[in-house]
Design a protein around this motif. Sequence first.
Motif, PDB file in Angstrom:
ATOM      1  N   LEU A   1      50.426  47.665  43.987  1.00 38.84           N
ATOM      2  CA  LEU A   1      50.406  48.897  43.203  1.00 38.84           C
ATOM      3  C   LEU A   1      50.388  50.117  44.131  1.00 38.84           C
ATOM      4  CD1 LEU A   1      47.841  47.906  40.429  1.00 38.84           C
ATOM      5  CD2 LEU A   1      50.299  48.219  40.129  1.00 38.84           C
ATOM      6  N   LEU A   2      49.627  50.035  45.218  1.00 40.55           N
ATOM      7  CA  LEU A   2      49.586  51.142  46.175  1.00 40.55           C
ATOM      8  C   LEU A   2      50.922  51.307  46.885  1.00 40.55           C
ATOM      9  CD1 LEU A   2      46.048  50.663  47.784  1.00 40.55           C
ATOM     10  CD2 LEU A   2      46.711  52.245  45.969  1.00 40.55           C
ATOM     11  N   ALA A   3      51.622  50.195  47.119  1.00 43.90           N
ATOM     12  CA  ALA A   3      52.951  50.261  47.725  1.00 43.90           C
ATOM     13  C   ALA A   3      54.025  50.645  46.711  1.00 43.90           C
ATOM     14  CB  ALA A   3      53.304  48.916  48.362  1.00 43.90           C
ATOM     15  N   GLN A   4      53.663  50.686  45.448  1.00 51.59           N
ATOM     16  CA  GLN A   4      54.569  50.994  44.337  1.00 51.59           C
ATOM     17  C   GLN A   4      55.715  49.995  44.243  1.00 51.59           C
ATOM     18  OE1 GLN A   4      54.706  54.993  42.788  1.00 51.59           O
ATOM     19  NE2 GLN A   4      54.141  55.798  44.823  1.00 51.59           N
ATOM     20  N   LEU A   5      55.372  48.730  44.520  1.00 55.32           N
ATOM     21  CA  LEU A   5      56.327  47.643  44.323  1.00 55.32           C
ATOM     22  C   LEU A   5      56.307  47.150  42.883  1.00 55.32           C
ATOM     23  CD1 LEU A   5      55.773  45.590  47.596  1.00 55.32           C
ATOM     24  CD2 LEU A   5      57.562  47.249  47.087  1.00 55.32           C
ATOM     25  N   MET A   6      55.344  47.612  42.110  1.00 50.50           N
ATOM     26  CA  MET A   6      55.297  47.328  40.673  1.00 50.50           C
ATOM     27  C   MET A   6      54.671  48.538  39.988  1.00 50.50           C
ATOM     28  SD  MET A   6      52.074  44.651  40.346  1.00 50.50           S
ATOM     29  CE  MET A   6      52.882  43.369  41.282  1.00 50.50           C
ATOM     30  N   PRO A   7      54.993  48.765  38.721  1.00 52.63           N
ATOM     31  CA  PRO A   7      54.443  49.939  38.028  1.00 52.63           C
ATOM     32  C   PRO A   7      52.991  49.729  37.627  1.00 52.63           C
ATOM     33  CG  PRO A   7      55.796  48.660  36.528  1.00 52.63           C
ATOM     34  CD  PRO A   7      55.939  47.998  37.875  1.00 52.63           C
ATOM     35  N   ARG A   8      52.256  50.818  37.511  1.00 53.70           N
ATOM     36  CA  ARG A   8      50.881  50.779  37.047  1.00 53.70           C
ATOM     37  C   ARG A   8      50.842  50.784  35.524  1.00 53.70           C
ATOM     38  NH1 ARG A   8      51.397  54.859  40.642  1.00 53.70           N
ATOM     39  NH2 ARG A   8      51.124  56.521  39.110  1.00 53.70           N
TER      40      ARG A   8
ATOM     41  N   MET B   1      35.842  42.883  45.387  1.00 50.69           N
ATOM     42  CA  MET B   1      36.434  42.746  44.060  1.00 50.69           C
ATOM     43  C   MET B   1      36.065  41.414  43.431  1.00 50.69           C
ATOM     44  SD  MET B   1      40.291  44.321  43.966  1.00 50.69           S
ATOM     45  CE  MET B   1      40.367  44.140  42.176  1.00 50.69           C
ATOM     46  N   TYR B   2      35.887  41.453  42.114  1.00 53.10           N
ATOM     47  CA  TYR B   2      35.695  40.226  41.345  1.00 53.10           C
ATOM     48  C   TYR B   2      36.380  40.396  40.004  1.00 53.10           C
ATOM     49  CZ  TYR B   2      33.614  36.258  38.943  1.00 53.10           C
ATOM     50  OH  TYR B   2      33.443  35.081  38.245  1.00 53.10           O
ATOM     51  N   ALA B   3      37.294  39.470  39.685  1.00 53.98           N
ATOM     52  CA  ALA B   3      37.965  39.436  38.378  1.00 53.98           C
ATOM     53  C   ALA B   3      38.569  40.784  38.011  1.00 53.98           C
ATOM     54  CB  ALA B   3      37.009  38.967  37.295  1.00 53.98           C
ATOM     55  N   GLY B   4      39.254  41.407  38.971  1.00 52.54           N
ATOM     56  CA  GLY B   4      39.999  42.626  38.685  1.00 52.54           C
ATOM     57  C   GLY B   4      39.238  43.921  38.820  1.00 52.54           C
ATOM     58  N   ARG B   5      37.939  43.857  39.167  1.00 49.02           N
ATOM     59  CA  ARG B   5      37.132  45.068  39.282  1.00 49.02           C
ATOM     60  C   ARG B   5      36.399  45.108  40.615  1.00 49.02           C
ATOM     61  NH1 ARG B   5      34.570  44.895  33.171  1.00 49.02           N
ATOM     62  NH2 ARG B   5      36.326  45.887  32.102  1.00 49.02           N
ATOM     63  N   VAL B   6      36.142  46.312  41.095  1.00 51.84           N
ATOM     64  CA  VAL B   6      35.316  46.493  42.285  1.00 51.84           C
ATOM     65  C   VAL B   6      33.858  46.412  41.855  1.00 51.84           C
ATOM     66  CG1 VAL B   6      34.603  48.099  44.093  1.00 51.84           C
ATOM     67  CG2 VAL B   6      37.024  47.860  43.534  1.00 51.84           C
ATOM     68  N   VAL B   7      33.085  45.531  42.505  1.00 56.50           N
ATOM     69  CA  VAL B   7      31.683  45.353  42.134  1.00 56.50           C
ATOM     70  C   VAL B   7      30.730  45.951  43.170  1.00 56.50           C
ATOM     71  CG1 VAL B   7      32.147  43.304  40.751  1.00 56.50           C
ATOM     72  CG2 VAL B   7      31.577  43.041  43.176  1.00 56.50           C
TER      73      VAL B   7
ATOM     74  N   SER C   1      41.257  37.536  42.426  1.00 54.19           N
ATOM     75  CA  SER C   1      40.408  38.679  42.087  1.00 54.19           C
ATOM     76  C   SER C   1      41.203  39.963  41.881  1.00 54.19           C
ATOM     77  CB  SER C   1      39.354  38.897  43.173  1.00 54.19           C
ATOM     78  OG  SER C   1      39.963  39.184  44.420  1.00 54.19           O
ATOM     79  N   GLY C   2      42.480  39.991  42.282  1.00 55.68           N
ATOM     80  CA  GLY C   2      43.317  41.173  42.080  1.00 55.68           C
ATOM     81  C   GLY C   2      43.592  41.962  43.341  1.00 55.68           C
ATOM     82  N   LYS C   3      43.187  41.454  44.508  1.00 55.49           N
ATOM     83  CA  LYS C   3      43.346  42.188  45.764  1.00 55.49           C
ATOM     84  C   LYS C   3      44.811  42.482  46.086  1.00 55.49           C
ATOM     85  CE  LYS C   3      41.665  38.990  48.373  1.00 55.49           C
ATOM     86  NZ  LYS C   3      41.744  37.896  47.382  1.00 55.49           N
ATOM     87  N   SER C   4      45.632  41.447  46.047  1.00 56.71           N
ATOM     88  CA  SER C   4      47.039  41.629  46.397  1.00 56.71           C
ATOM     89  C   SER C   4      47.768  42.492  45.378  1.00 56.71           C
ATOM     90  CB  SER C   4      47.744  40.270  46.528  1.00 56.71           C
ATOM     91  OG  SER C   4      47.206  39.538  47.615  1.00 56.71           O
ATOM     92  N   THR C   5      47.358  42.410  44.111  1.00 52.39           N
ATOM     93  CA  THR C   5      47.960  43.272  43.091  1.00 52.39           C
ATOM     94  C   THR C   5      47.663  44.733  43.394  1.00 52.39           C
ATOM     95  OG1 THR C   5      47.745  41.522  41.435  1.00 52.39           O
ATOM     96  CG2 THR C   5      48.093  43.752  40.623  1.00 52.39           C
TER      97      THR C   5
END
Length: 363
Positions: free
Chosen positions: A85-92, A256-262, A77-81
């Motif tokens: 992103l919040l930890a800035q381990l990958m760019p937004r 979250m579902y499929a990358g979005r907060v529902v 669902s994108g939770k770990s991503t």
Amino acid sequence: MSTPALGAAAVPPSAAPASPAPDDGAAPDESPVLRATGLTRHFPVRGRRAAVVHAVDGVDLEIHRGEVVALVGESGSGKSTVARLLAQLMPRTAGGLELHGRDATVRGRRAFRAYCRRVQMIFQDPFGSLNPVHTVRYTLSRSVRIHQGRLRGAELDAAIRRVLERVHLSPTDRYIDKFPHELSGGQRQRVAIARALAADPEVLLADEPISMLDVSIRLGILNLLQDLRDRLDIAILYITHDIASARYFADRTAVMYAGRVVESGDSESVTQDPKHPYTQLLIGSAPDPDDLAARARGARGEAPSLVDPPAGCRFNPRCPVAADVCRTETPALIEVAEGRRVACWGYSDRPDRPRVGDEGGTR
């Protein structure tokens, strides 16, 4: 893929220089410590020109001091991503990130290390996140020396023992010279938490910290995090697929579902009075021997492809009450009560809205 340690010097790419960090206490208590707006991350698909995985799309999230926010959803669902992103381990790909109301985007080793002193991450796998060839003393000494100054000798030893005592690994002599394989899963996760605490952070990003632990020790880790929240006034983001633990542990919950907060709101309301059809089905997915027929009313099919997600609401192919508008237009988060927001056309004023309800598909 190996799990990175936040104390390491690796620096992720980013799009803009960091703003100077505000002094502690500069922001009022009611303002969020960490805020993300329109957080988006798309991953390119190898071998397919212009194709991307829509891992996270337009997520808004804020965490306050002394608060636990749970981010709940099924696998993929994108939770770990969001956590990375919040930890800035990958760019937004898009979106903003603020720490105490100021742009927190980092570029460069020094800015990244300064950010890590304030925002630390706890990973899902406590064995994979600890170097198996180094003892607890070595692992914690690196974090202590990076974030607390280049301590040596007795001062360094005392600092290491203090963080072990914070996570209830005492007497410290029993653990300080152990290797990760000599510890239980719960003890390894406590060492990982101690490593994060060595930075004296304001925010902990806990990515499914109990999912790989035995059921018998999960509650102990949640109680530890709750105790740290209460004693140290830390803001915690709790990533989980277990909505029941979110009710127990978190003050607020976002689904979250499929990358979005529902859906989002206080944890008690979200779990006891779910509004979005996905949240209702997520809570109802627990087997109930007194209502086996509930399975027949559940969602069908699988989560959608995030390379080519469905138009409109991403849950519409599985939603038992989806209407035409759900298949063509994307719903925004609608406030349905104080502090409660739902991304569902069923709570709009449109005449063609679906009839959403807890039972029977009516509202």
